[in-house]
Write an enzyme that holds these catalytic residues in place. Structure first.
Site, PDB file in Angstrom:
ATOM      1  N   ASP A 269       0.846  -1.191   0.000  1.00  0.00           N
ATOM      2  CA  ASP A 269       0.000   0.000   0.000  1.00  0.00           C
ATOM      3  C   ASP A 269       0.882   1.242   0.000  1.00  0.00           C
ATOM      4  OD1 ASP A 269      -2.745   1.286   0.408  1.00  0.00           O
ATOM      5  OD2 ASP A 269      -1.603   2.135   2.071  1.00  0.00           O
TER       6      ASP A 269
ATOM      7  N   GLU B  84       1.075   5.465   0.429  1.00  0.00           N
ATOM      8  CA  GLU B  84       0.499   6.785   0.700  1.00  0.00           C
ATOM      9  C   GLU B  84       1.223   7.743  -0.247  1.00  0.00           C
ATOM     10  OE1 GLU B  84      -2.099   6.768   2.733  1.00  0.00           O
ATOM     11  OE2 GLU B  84      -1.641   4.661   3.084  1.00  0.00           O
TER      12      GLU B  84
ATOM     13  N   HIS C 130      -5.207   4.338   6.597  1.00  0.00           N
ATOM     14  CA  HIS C 130      -4.522   5.389   5.836  1.00  0.00           C
ATOM     15  C   HIS C 130      -3.069   5.578   6.243  1.00  0.00           C
ATOM     16  CE1 HIS C 130      -8.435   5.953   4.218  1.00  0.00           C
ATOM     17  NE2 HIS C 130      -8.916   6.511   5.308  1.00  0.00           N
TER      18      HIS C 130
ATOM     19  N   ASP D 224      -2.613  -0.411   6.408  1.00  0.00           N
ATOM     20  CA  ASP D 224      -3.521  -0.774   5.314  1.00  0.00           C
ATOM     21  C   ASP D 224      -3.057  -2.048   4.611  1.00  0.00           C
ATOM     22  OD1 ASP D 224      -5.029   1.410   5.957  1.00  0.00           O
ATOM     23  OD2 ASP D 224      -4.804   2.436   4.030  1.00  0.00           O
TER      24      ASP D 224
END
Length: 203
Positions: free
Chosen positions: A11, A13, A151, A156
């Site tokens: 994942d 960000e 998040h 995540d």
DNA sequence: TGCCAGGCCCTCTTTAGGGCCTT
């Protein structure tokens, strides 16, 4: 389970939603799943070389101050490239993470060799009755324990990994498929919703 | 500061439009 069924669940960000419009990664998190268990983890912040918006600070909890002292994207992505190796990859709404992974790797003249598949597309087929197919909603729907810290990249990816393993279990329970391979999950994400049963009955 | 993309998938479809997902 063969090495081909070792998967990296990852994942990102990021500064925004479009690497094509110049957005960059600010954090990568990932877990390695082998034989149905998490065997390794990766998490690093990375400095995109610019300030991030207040929206992204609020959304992720990652601040400009935190990124000031982080290593540059290229340095982190070198290490992450080593972490993923040639394993297959899973992400929630994988088209998003695939675009960022490929864009960040291209900036350091690297490419991935594993194939991507998407936990969201699989969940849309397996849990058609779920209220929606956001990661947090599916975690609640499947009663996966969570402290709600969504998040952040590692959190995540951990939750996506648990959802992934839950989906393998659901297929085993529902269709009596003894070993659900990565390639079968990849086929699932390309199967029309009405044909899911037939896919597993053929397996 | 506010905005941006793109693949999937449904339907009032296929000569299209719009919601869902990701940050």
């Amino acid at each position: 389970m063969s090495k081909a069924d070792t998967v990296i669940v990852l994942d990102f960000e990021t500064t925004g939603i479009s690497p094509g419009m110049g957005d960059r990664a600010i954090e990568i998190g990932a877990v390695r799943i082998e034989n149905g268990e998490v065997t390794d983890r990766f998490q690093e912040l990375m400095n995109p070389g610019r300030r991030i918006s207040g929206f992204i600070e609020d959304y992720t909890g990652i601040s400009n101050r935190m990124l000031q002292s982080a290593p540059p994207c290229g340095e982190v992505m070198q290490r992450f490239s080593d972490f993923i190796g040639d394993n297959n990859l899973v992400a929630h709404n994988a088209s998003f993470d695939q675009r960022f992974l490929d864009a960040e790797l291209a900036l350091i003249s690297k490419k991935r060799s594993g194939q991507f598949t998407c936990s969201m597309l699989a969940a849309r087929r397996l849990y058609q009755e779920a209220p929606n197919h956001k990661l947090g909603s599916l975690v609640r729907y499947m009663n996966i324990p969570s402290d709600g810290t969504f998040h952040r990249a590692l959190y995540d990816s951990e939750m996506t990994a648990k959802l992934w393993l839950a989906m393998l279990g659901s297929i085993g329970d529902r269709y009596a498929v003894p070993a659900v391979s990565f390639s079968l999950m990849r086929k699932l994400t390309r199967t029309p919703k009405r044909s899911v049963s037939q896919l597993f009955e053929r397996s």
